[in-house]
Design a protein around this motif. Structure first.
Motif, mmCIF file in Angstrom:
data_model
loop_
_atom_site.group_PDB
_atom_site.id
_atom_site.type_symbol
_atom_site.label_atom_id
_atom_site.label_comp_id
_atom_site.label_asym_id
_atom_site.label_seq_id
_atom_site.Cartn_x
_atom_site.Cartn_y
_atom_site.Cartn_z
ATOM 1 N N LEU A 185 5.568 -1.536 -57.032
ATOM 2 C CA LEU A 185 5.038 -1.728 -58.355
ATOM 3 C C LEU A 185 3.301 -1.675 -58.115
ATOM 4 C CD1 LEU A 185 7.000 -4.697 -59.865
ATOM 5 C CD2 LEU A 185 7.042 -2.255 -60.461
ATOM 6 N N PRO A 186 2.607 -0.957 -59.371
ATOM 7 C CA PRO A 186 1.158 -0.902 -59.198
ATOM 8 C C PRO A 186 0.550 -2.169 -59.457
ATOM 9 C CG PRO A 186 1.930 0.261 -61.368
ATOM 10 C CD PRO A 186 3.388 -0.340 -60.589
ATOM 11 N N ALA A 187 -0.822 -1.840 -59.173
ATOM 12 C CA ALA A 187 -1.594 -2.998 -59.522
ATOM 13 C C ALA A 187 -2.233 -3.188 -61.026
ATOM 14 C CB ALA A 187 -2.888 -3.130 -58.732
ATOM 15 N N ASP A 188 -2.477 -1.732 -61.347
ATOM 16 C CA ASP A 188 -2.977 -1.304 -62.905
ATOM 17 C C ASP A 188 -1.969 -1.822 -64.006
ATOM 18 O OD1 ASP A 188 -4.810 0.610 -64.840
ATOM 19 O OD2 ASP A 188 -2.702 0.665 -65.507
ATOM 20 N N LYS A 189 -2.587 -2.657 -64.756
ATOM 21 C CA LYS A 189 -1.643 -3.247 -65.811
ATOM 22 C C LYS A 189 -1.042 -2.453 -66.703
ATOM 23 C CE LYS A 189 -4.321 -7.781 -66.047
ATOM 24 N NZ LYS A 189 -5.062 -8.644 -66.705
ATOM 25 N N ARG A 190 -1.269 -1.300 -67.092
ATOM 26 C CA ARG A 190 -0.837 -0.444 -68.076
ATOM 27 C C ARG A 190 0.285 0.405 -67.100
ATOM 28 N NH1 ARG A 190 -4.572 3.724 -70.733
ATOM 29 N NH2 ARG A 190 -5.553 3.716 -68.950
ATOM 30 N N LEU A 191 0.185 0.659 -66.061
ATOM 31 C CA LEU A 191 1.021 1.586 -65.503
ATOM 32 C C LEU A 191 2.095 0.573 -65.021
ATOM 33 C CD1 LEU A 191 1.849 4.210 -64.172
ATOM 34 C CD2 LEU A 191 0.585 3.688 -62.259
ATOM 35 N N ARG A 192 1.938 -0.617 -64.666
ATOM 36 C CA ARG A 192 2.909 -1.658 -64.107
ATOM 37 C C ARG A 192 3.883 -1.875 -65.604
ATOM 38 N NH1 ARG A 192 2.941 -5.593 -60.082
ATOM 39 N NH2 ARG A 192 4.413 -7.076 -60.665
ATOM 40 N N GLN A 193 3.077 -1.949 -66.774
ATOM 41 C CA GLN A 193 3.892 -2.145 -67.860
ATOM 42 C C GLN A 193 4.988 -1.190 -68.230
ATOM 43 O OE1 GLN A 193 1.566 -2.688 -71.458
ATOM 44 N NE2 GLN A 193 3.352 -1.902 -72.875
ATOM 45 N N LEU A 194 4.439 0.100 -67.798
ATOM 46 C CA LEU A 194 5.375 1.174 -67.884
ATOM 47 C C LEU A 194 6.544 1.264 -67.104
ATOM 48 C CD1 LEU A 194 4.300 5.049 -68.069
ATOM 49 C CD2 LEU A 194 6.072 4.113 -66.730
ATOM 50 N N CYS A 195 6.348 0.746 -65.632
ATOM 51 C CA CYS A 195 7.137 0.722 -64.611
ATOM 52 C C CYS A 195 8.133 -0.337 -65.028
ATOM 53 C CB CYS A 195 6.584 0.494 -63.129
ATOM 54 S SG CYS A 195 5.579 1.887 -62.738
ATOM 55 N N GLU A 196 7.776 -1.658 -65.467
ATOM 56 C CA GLU A 196 8.542 -2.578 -65.724
ATOM 57 C C GLU A 196 9.487 -2.355 -66.775
ATOM 58 O OE1 GLU A 196 6.027 -6.023 -65.915
ATOM 59 O OE2 GLU A 196 6.199 -6.408 -63.896
ATOM 60 N N ALA A 197 9.219 -1.530 -67.856
ATOM 61 C CA ALA A 197 10.093 -1.208 -68.991
ATOM 62 C C ALA A 197 11.212 -0.551 -68.421
ATOM 63 C CB ALA A 197 9.253 -0.329 -69.919
ATOM 64 N N LEU A 198 10.894 0.360 -67.426
ATOM 65 C CA LEU A 198 12.063 1.151 -67.122
ATOM 66 C C LEU A 198 13.038 0.410 -66.212
ATOM 67 C CD1 LEU A 198 12.161 4.729 -65.838
ATOM 68 C CD2 LEU A 198 13.005 3.006 -64.319
ATOM 69 N N LEU A 199 12.328 -0.512 -65.419
ATOM 70 C CA LEU A 199 13.279 -1.544 -64.351
ATOM 71 C C LEU A 199 14.271 -2.234 -65.418
ATOM 72 C CD1 LEU A 199 10.771 -2.283 -61.837
ATOM 73 C CD2 LEU A 199 12.620 -1.192 -61.574
ATOM 74 N N ARG A 200 13.657 -2.711 -66.691
ATOM 75 C CA ARG A 200 14.421 -3.456 -67.355
ATOM 76 C C ARG A 200 15.690 -2.841 -68.178
ATOM 77 N NH1 ARG A 200 9.406 -5.532 -68.913
ATOM 78 N NH2 ARG A 200 9.283 -4.186 -70.908
#
Length: 298
Positions: A185-200
Motif C-alpha cells: 500500500l502507498p504512503a500517499d493518502k489519495r492513492l491509498r484511498q483508491l487502493c483500499e477501495a478496491l481491496l474492500r
C-alpha cells in the motif's frame, strides 16, 4: 509476480455479457479486542486469546509493545498495516512486530486466535510475515490457555505450560515457510484511498480513470504514482490484489465462477487466463490442494 496477459489500459477485463457483481455487506467496527487483558510477561511469556467474529467485522487500528501471531482456526482474515494488506487463510498465520499499528478485516466468519509473545521471545523480524502453519505449530498454539487476566485460568498449570511451550513454539515459528501473499500500500493518502477501495470490493469494475476521478486526480497522474510509489503499474498492482483475494476463496473450494465474479471478472475464461498467466497453473489446481487430516480443524 509473473507476467500478465495483455489487458485494457485500466487493467479491468471487458466482458461480452456483464454479470452482476456481489454487493458488499455492511461493515461492523469493533475496538481492539482487549489486548491489555493478555499482556505477556516473564512469568507468562506466551498469552493466547480467541474471539468468534462474523464476516465483515472490522477490528480497529491498534498497537501494543509486544509482537503477536494471528491466525484463524476457520475463516479467512485480512490484516492491514501502514505498508500493506495481508490475506490469511486458516493454513497460515501472520507475524506482527511489536509497536506496529494494525487492523483486521474478517472476510468470512472466523474463529480468530492471537498469540502474544514477550518482547524477548521470537524472531527479530521488523515487518509482517505470512507463515505456513505446521501441524506442530498449530497444536502448540491451540494448547495455550485463553483466559483473560482477572479470571482464573481454565488450567491451573497454564503459566508453567506456557513457559515450557514457549521455546518449542518459537523454534517452530522460525522454521516456518514464509509466504508472499501481501499487497503493498502507498504512503500517499489519495492513492491509498483508491487502493483500499478496491481491496474492500474487488468485484468493482470501475476503470482507472473513474477511480482517479474519485480522488480528484487524472488517470495519467495515478498511473505515474503507482510506478513511483509502489514500483509497479496499476495493472500489476490490481492483479496482485485480485490474486491475494482469490487464492483463499479457491482454497476453501469456492466455484471458479463465483471467485471470478467476486474478483471483478465477468467471464470465467478471462479470470482463468489471468490466473494461469500469474501462477502458471489453473484455478482448479489450487482447489484440489488438501492439507490432510489437520485441515479438518481449519
Amino acid at each position: 509476480m509473473p507476467s500478465e496477459l495483455p489487458t485494457p489500459a485500466d487493467g479491468v477485463p471487458r466482458p461480452d455479457k456483464p454479470r452482476a457483481a456481489p454487493v458488499p455487506a455492511p461493515v461492523t467496527s469493533v475496538a481492539s479486542l482487549t489486548p491489555h487483558l493478555y499482556a505477556p510477561d516473564a512469568v507468562r511469556p506466551l498469552r493466547a486469546k480467541e474471539h468468534f467474529l462474523s464476516a465483515d467485522t472490522f477490528v480497529e487500528l491498534h498497537q501494543h509493545p509486544w509482537p503477536q501471531l494471528t491466525f484463524s482456526t476457520r475463516g479467512v482474515i485480512r490484516l492491514n498495516t501502514q505498508d500493506g494488506s495481508y490475506i490469511v487463510p486458516p493454513s497460515r498465520a501472520v507475524w506482527v512486530p511489536a509497536d506496529m499499528p494494525h487492523s483486521i478485516m474478517l472476510i468470512e466468519d472466523a474463529e480468530l486466535r492471537t498469540i502474544y509473545l514477550h518482547a524477548w521471545l521470537g524472531p527479530a523480524w521488523e515487518k509482517c510475515e505470512v507463515l505456513e502453519i505446521s501441524p506442530l505449530l498449530r497444536a502448540l498454539m491451540l494448547a495455550l490457555d485463553t483466559t483473560p487476566d482477572g479470571l482464573p485460568p481454565t488450567d491451573a498449570h497454564a503459566p508453567q505450560r506456557e513457559r515450557m511451550i514457549a521455546p518449542l513454539l518459537v523454534d517452530e515459528l522460525e522454521r516456518a515457510t514464509q509466504i508472499r501473499i501481501d499487497v503493498p500500500l502507498p504512503a500517499d493518502k489519495r492513492l491509498r484511498q483508491l487502493c483500499e477501495a478496491l481491496l474492500r470490493n474487488p468485484a468493482d469494475r470501475a476503470t482507472l480513470a473513474e477511480r482517479a476521478a474519485s480522488i480528484g486526480a487524472s488517470e495519467h497522474t495515478v498511473a505515474r504514482m503507482f510506478r513511483d510509489q509502489l514500483g509497479m503499474s496499476w495493472q500489476q498492482w490490481r492483479q496482485q490484489a485480485v490474486m491475494a483475494h482469490a487464492l483463499p476463496l479457491l482454497a476453501r473450494g469456492m466455484a471458479v465462477s463465483q471467485v471470478a465474479a467476486a474478483s471483478g471478472y465477468a467471464t470465467d475464461s478471462a479470470f482463468c487466463a489471468m490466473f494461469k498467466a500469474a501462477t502458471g497453473r489453473s484455478p482448479t489446481s489450487f482447489q484440489h490442494r488438501k492439507r490432510g487430516p489437520s485441515s479438518a480443524h481449519a
